[in-house]
Design an enzyme around this catalytic site. Structure first.
Site, PDB file in Angstrom:
ATOM      1  N   ASN A  30      73.712  83.808  32.238  1.00 15.63           N
ATOM      2  CA  ASN A  30      74.173  82.443  31.962  1.00 15.63           C
ATOM      3  C   ASN A  30      75.439  82.140  32.747  1.00 15.63           C
ATOM      4  OD1 ASN A  30      72.339  81.812  29.701  1.00 15.63           O
ATOM      5  ND2 ASN A  30      73.417  83.522  28.717  1.00 15.63           N
TER       6      ASN A  30
ATOM      7  N   GLY B 133      77.192  69.799  29.300  1.00 15.10           N
ATOM      8  CA  GLY B 133      78.265  70.408  28.502  1.00 15.10           C
ATOM      9  C   GLY B 133      79.389  71.027  29.315  1.00 15.10           C
TER      10      GLY B 133
ATOM     11  N   ILE C  75      83.395  93.429  27.051  1.00 13.65           N
ATOM     12  CA  ILE C  75      84.856  93.443  26.911  1.00 13.65           C
ATOM     13  C   ILE C  75      85.301  94.635  26.051  1.00 13.65           C
ATOM     14  CG2 ILE C  75      86.868  92.106  26.161  1.00 13.65           C
ATOM     15  CD1 ILE C  75      85.078  89.566  26.762  1.00 13.65           C
TER      16      ILE C  75
ATOM     17  N   SER D 267      87.923  82.039  21.999  1.00 25.40           N
ATOM     18  CA  SER D 267      87.538  81.524  23.319  1.00 25.40           C
ATOM     19  C   SER D 267      88.243  80.211  23.599  1.00 25.40           C
ATOM     20  CB  SER D 267      86.028  81.307  23.318  1.00 25.40           C
ATOM     21  OG  SER D 267      85.641  80.487  24.389  1.00 25.40           O
TER      22      SER D 267
ATOM     23  N   LYS E 271      83.475  80.050  16.746  1.00 21.08           N
ATOM     24  CA  LYS E 271      84.836  80.505  17.067  1.00 21.08           C
ATOM     25  C   LYS E 271      85.853  79.652  16.306  1.00 21.08           C
ATOM     26  CE  LYS E 271      83.661  83.751  19.964  1.00 21.08           C
ATOM     27  NZ  LYS E 271      83.657  85.118  19.469  1.00 21.08           N
TER      28      LYS E 271
ATOM     29  N   TYR F 264      77.954  77.902  19.272  1.00 21.44           N
ATOM     30  CA  TYR F 264      78.767  79.080  19.598  1.00 21.44           C
ATOM     31  C   TYR F 264      80.251  78.743  19.474  1.00 21.44           C
ATOM     32  CZ  TYR F 264      81.429  82.246  22.568  1.00 21.44           C
ATOM     33  OH  TYR F 264      82.394  83.104  23.048  1.00 21.44           O
TER      34      TYR F 264
ATOM     35  N   TYR G 112      90.132  83.862  25.046  1.00 26.20           N
ATOM     36  CA  TYR G 112      89.810  84.279  26.412  1.00 26.20           C
ATOM     37  C   TYR G 112      89.397  83.058  27.230  1.00 26.20           C
ATOM     38  CZ  TYR G 112      88.491  88.684  23.904  1.00 26.20           C
ATOM     39  OH  TYR G 112      88.411  89.799  23.093  1.00 26.20           O
TER      40      TYR G 112
HETATM   41  P1  NAD Z   1      78.943  91.417  24.493  1.00 27.90           P
HETATM   42  O1  NAD Z   1      77.707  90.766  23.999  1.00 27.90           O
HETATM   43  O2  NAD Z   1      78.867  92.249  25.728  1.00 27.90           O
HETATM   44  O3  NAD Z   1      79.608  92.292  23.316  1.00 27.90           O
HETATM   45  C1  NAD Z   1      79.449  91.973  21.959  1.00 27.90           C
HETATM   46  C2  NAD Z   1      78.988  93.239  21.255  1.00 27.90           C
HETATM   47  O4  NAD Z   1      78.816  92.958  19.859  1.00 27.90           O
HETATM   48  C3  NAD Z   1      77.644  93.750  21.778  1.00 27.90           C
HETATM   49  O5  NAD Z   1      77.771  95.124  22.095  1.00 27.90           O
HETATM   50  C4  NAD Z   1      76.683  93.533  20.606  1.00 27.90           C
HETATM   51  O6  NAD Z   1      75.662  94.504  20.575  1.00 27.90           O
HETATM   52  C5  NAD Z   1      77.630  93.603  19.422  1.00 27.90           C
HETATM   53  N1  NAD Z   1      77.170  92.892  18.217  1.00 27.90           N
HETATM   54  C6  NAD Z   1      76.795  91.593  18.099  1.00 27.90           C
HETATM   55  N2  NAD Z   1      76.453  91.331  16.826  1.00 27.90           N
HETATM   56  C7  NAD Z   1      76.602  92.493  16.123  1.00 27.90           C
HETATM   57  C8  NAD Z   1      76.378  92.867  14.771  1.00 27.90           C
HETATM   58  N3  NAD Z   1      75.907  92.006  13.854  1.00 27.90           N
HETATM   59  N4  NAD Z   1      76.649  94.140  14.394  1.00 27.90           N
HETATM   60  C9  NAD Z   1      77.102  95.045  15.310  1.00 27.90           C
HETATM   61  N5  NAD Z   1      77.332  94.747  16.613  1.00 27.90           N
HETATM   62  C10 NAD Z   1      77.073  93.485  17.005  1.00 27.90           C
HETATM   63  O7  NAD Z   1      80.037  90.244  24.688  1.00 27.90           O
HETATM   64  P2  NAD Z   1      81.468  90.314  25.379  1.00 27.90           P
HETATM   65  O8  NAD Z   1      81.407  89.515  26.620  1.00 27.90           O
HETATM   66  O9  NAD Z   1      81.958  91.695  25.398  1.00 27.90           O
HETATM   67  O10 NAD Z   1      82.295  89.449  24.341  1.00 27.90           O
HETATM   68  C11 NAD Z   1      82.989  90.040  23.258  1.00 27.90           C
HETATM   69  C12 NAD Z   1      83.532  88.924  22.373  1.00 27.90           C
HETATM   70  O11 NAD Z   1      84.352  88.056  23.170  1.00 27.90           O
HETATM   71  C13 NAD Z   1      82.454  88.032  21.766  1.00 27.90           C
HETATM   72  O12 NAD Z   1      82.834  87.701  20.447  1.00 27.90           O
HETATM   73  C14 NAD Z   1      82.475  86.807  22.647  1.00 27.90           C
HETATM   74  O13 NAD Z   1      82.066  85.652  21.947  1.00 27.90           O
HETATM   75  C15 NAD Z   1      83.947  86.713  23.013  1.00 27.90           C
HETATM   76  N6  NAD Z   1      84.175  85.964  24.262  1.00 27.90           N
HETATM   77  C16 NAD Z   1      83.534  86.374  25.397  1.00 27.90           C
HETATM   78  C17 NAD Z   1      83.695  85.644  26.566  1.00 27.90           C
HETATM   79  C18 NAD Z   1      82.967  86.046  27.833  1.00 27.90           C
HETATM   80  O14 NAD Z   1      82.875  85.231  28.747  1.00 27.90           O
HETATM   81  N7  NAD Z   1      82.453  87.265  27.940  1.00 27.90           N
HETATM   82  C19 NAD Z   1      84.542  84.522  26.599  1.00 27.90           C
HETATM   83  C20 NAD Z   1      85.205  84.156  25.421  1.00 27.90           C
HETATM   84  C21 NAD Z   1      85.015  84.899  24.254  1.00 27.90           C
HETATM   85  N1  UFG Z   2      77.954  77.946  37.200  1.00 26.89           N
HETATM   86  C1  UFG Z   2      77.142  77.624  38.270  1.00 26.89           C
HETATM   87  N2  UFG Z   2      75.966  78.293  38.405  1.00 26.89           N
HETATM   88  C2  UFG Z   2      75.564  79.260  37.542  1.00 26.89           C
HETATM   89  C3  UFG Z   2      76.411  79.592  36.444  1.00 26.89           C
HETATM   90  C4  UFG Z   2      77.591  78.907  36.313  1.00 26.89           C
HETATM   91  O1  UFG Z   2      77.470  76.753  39.080  1.00 26.89           O
HETATM   92  O2  UFG Z   2      74.470  79.821  37.713  1.00 26.89           O
HETATM   93  C5  UFG Z   2      79.228  77.228  37.046  1.00 26.89           C
HETATM   94  C6  UFG Z   2      79.291  76.451  35.748  1.00 26.89           C
HETATM   95  O3  UFG Z   2      78.711  75.180  35.907  1.00 26.89           O
HETATM   96  C7  UFG Z   2      80.798  76.404  35.515  1.00 26.89           C
HETATM   97  C8  UFG Z   2      81.311  77.700  36.129  1.00 26.89           C
HETATM   98  O4  UFG Z   2      80.289  78.162  36.996  1.00 26.89           O
HETATM   99  O5  UFG Z   2      81.325  75.322  36.214  1.00 26.89           O
HETATM  100  C9  UFG Z   2      81.589  78.768  35.100  1.00 26.89           C
HETATM  101  O6  UFG Z   2      80.452  78.897  34.273  1.00 26.89           O
HETATM  102  P1  UFG Z   2      80.256  80.109  33.244  1.00 26.89           P
HETATM  103  O7  UFG Z   2      78.959  79.889  32.551  1.00 26.89           O
HETATM  104  O8  UFG Z   2      80.478  81.399  33.936  1.00 26.89           O
HETATM  105  O9  UFG Z   2      81.479  79.928  32.253  1.00 26.89           O
HETATM  106  P2  UFG Z   2      81.863  78.691  31.304  1.00 26.89           P
HETATM  107  O10 UFG Z   2      83.211  78.251  31.745  1.00 26.89           O
HETATM  108  O11 UFG Z   2      80.812  77.683  31.227  1.00 26.89           O
HETATM  109  O12 UFG Z   2      81.831  79.399  29.893  1.00 26.89           O
HETATM  110  C10 UFG Z   2      82.785  80.337  29.522  1.00 26.89           C
HETATM  111  C11 UFG Z   2      82.210  81.377  28.558  1.00 26.89           C
HETATM  112  C12 UFG Z   2      81.862  80.742  27.239  1.00 26.89           C
HETATM  113  C13 UFG Z   2      82.989  79.929  26.707  1.00 26.89           C
HETATM  114  C14 UFG Z   2      83.492  78.950  27.730  1.00 26.89           C
HETATM  115  C15 UFG Z   2      84.728  78.264  27.238  1.00 26.89           C
HETATM  116  O13 UFG Z   2      81.067  81.981  29.110  1.00 26.89           O
HETATM  117  O14 UFG Z   2      81.602  81.789  26.325  1.00 26.89           O
HETATM  118  O15 UFG Z   2      83.829  79.641  28.919  1.00 26.89           O
HETATM  119  O16 UFG Z   2      85.367  77.535  28.216  1.00 26.89           O
HETATM  120  F1  UFG Z   2      82.594  79.234  25.608  1.00 26.89           F
END
Ligand code: NAD
Ligand code: UFG
Length: 339
Positions: free
Chosen positions: A198, A294, A12, A124, A153, A149, A177
């Protein structure tokens, strides 16, 4: 503005860097590449033709981070840095609490020490917990998180709220998000998970590209229209744009404001597969398997507050998300290469 992206090399953060640079902001990144690699920022520079100041450092280490604040007059921090794998957080809670909370405290201490007033945090939808009714509204309480996790948050939101209460001169924007997917339309940057993905969309793209044999759909017997879970998928460039609006909002307000960042429309896992196949003309091999522990049947946002206060709304539809995710994956079958 000069904006510090903590964790800005990640999925992101890199897309947000493009959005900020193209809007004329300056970008400073700190990342330890624990879940990313330098290549993502090289490609951000290629897309935008602009430079980024980059520091490789662990944000838990205050001495290193003080140097970044000392060398740059930061106007706003966007705090992306955190570990984010739900299942891993259940197995390694201490690492998750240590990393996610400590990075936040270091940034806040430096913020206070160097007179920075504005911070935007990557929260999140998970903070709404398992008892939430849909759509999620920002006024609902947080809690009942299902994993460490999610609790990080929850706790970080509380830490930021307490800090804003004690220091009325600062501005905190909490962006909750929903499910970010897709990639920049260039196909140069995108989501590059390490190991087995994941999340749904990177799994779908890896099956489509032939890297994995088949997708398991986790549960086909939910009380939803087609029996599979529904989520609020949001294009990562729409999400990046929400950060642009959020830094502008933070610069003109004080106190704490929370915003959902979703489209307000849920789609099922099967709808994702069908839309992906239709948008890209590729087949996604899948089977229906057991439920994943979960998972909530349905999660989606009320996105009205972001529209009213930030003037933000999502523009990309599900087909756009599927097309751009595939463009990234098909052009980069191995992601950025070795992390
Ligand atoms: P990402 O893992 O791609 O990016 C996180 C970045 O933080 C990485 O580049 C990692 O190297 C860096 N990082 C982690 N710990 C660090 C540390 N101690 N010092 C320096 N750098 C560090 O994840 P993302 O998908 O880009 O997510 C960004 C943020 O958004 C995260 O906080 C995540 O929890 C939150 N978020 C993501 C999602 C999603 O589905 N991607 C959903 C909700 C919230
Ligand atoms: N799913 C599958 N097969 C897979 C992966 C996912 O069927 O291989 C399904 C899951 O069961 C779920 C949906 O696709 O029903 C979305 O799953 P994701 O893992 O992509 O996303 P989640 O909604 O579980 O999780 C996301 C973020 C988390 C955050 C959460 C909060 O990845 O960081 O939303 O709602 F905590």
């Amino acid at each position: 503005m000069k904006v510090l992206l903590a964790g800005g090399a990640g999925y992101i953060g890199s897309h947000t860097a493009v959005e900020l640079l193209q809007a004329g902001h300056q970008v400073v990144v700190i990342d330890d590449y624990s879940n990313s690699c330098p290549e993502s920022l090289k490609r951000v520079k290629k897309i935008t033709g602009k430079d980024i100041k980059i520091y490789e450092a662990d944000i838990k280490r205050k001495d290193a981070i003080r140097r970044v604040f000392g060398e740059n007059q930061i106007d706003c921090i966007i705090h992306f840095a955190g570990l984010k794998a739900v299942g891993e957080s259940i197995k390694e809670p201490i690492r998750y609490y240590r990393n996610n909370i400590d990075t936040t405290l270091t940034l806040l201490e430096c913020m206070r020490g160097f007179g920075v007033k504005n911070i935007v945090f990557s929260s999140s939808a998970t903070v709404y917990g398992e008892k939430c009714t849909m759509p999620c509204l920002e006024t609902f309480g947080r809690g009942n998180c299902t994993n460490p996790y999610g609790w990080t948050k929850y706790m970080i939101e509380q830490i930021l709220e307490d800090t804003a209460k004690a220091h009325p001169d600062i501005s905190v924007v909490l962006l909750r998000y929903f499910n970010p997917v897709g990639a920049h339309a260039s196909g140069l940057i995108g989501e590059d998970p390490q190991g087995i993905p994941n999340n749904l969309m990177p799994y779908v793209t890896q099956v489509a590209v032939g890297k994995r044999e088949k997708l398991t759909v986790f549960g086909g017997d939910y009380a939803t229209p087609d029996g599979t879970c529904r989520r609020d998928f949001i294009h990562v460039m729409d999400l990046a744009n929400a950060h642009l609006k959020a830094i502008e909002y933070a610069a003109n307000h004080k106190g704490v404001e929370i915003f959902n960042v979703g489209t307000g429309k849920p789609y099922s896992v099967l709808e994702i597969i069908k839309t992906f196949e239709a948008a890209n003309g590729v087949k996604v091999n899948y089977e229906i398997g057991p439920r994943r522990d979960g998972d909530l049947p349905e999660v989606w946002a009320d996105a009205g507050k972001a529209a009213r206060l930030l003037g933000w709304q999502a523009h990309f539809n599900l087909a756009d998300m599927c097309r751009d995710a595939w463009c990234w994956q098909s052009k980069n079958p191995q992601g950025y290469g070795k992390h």
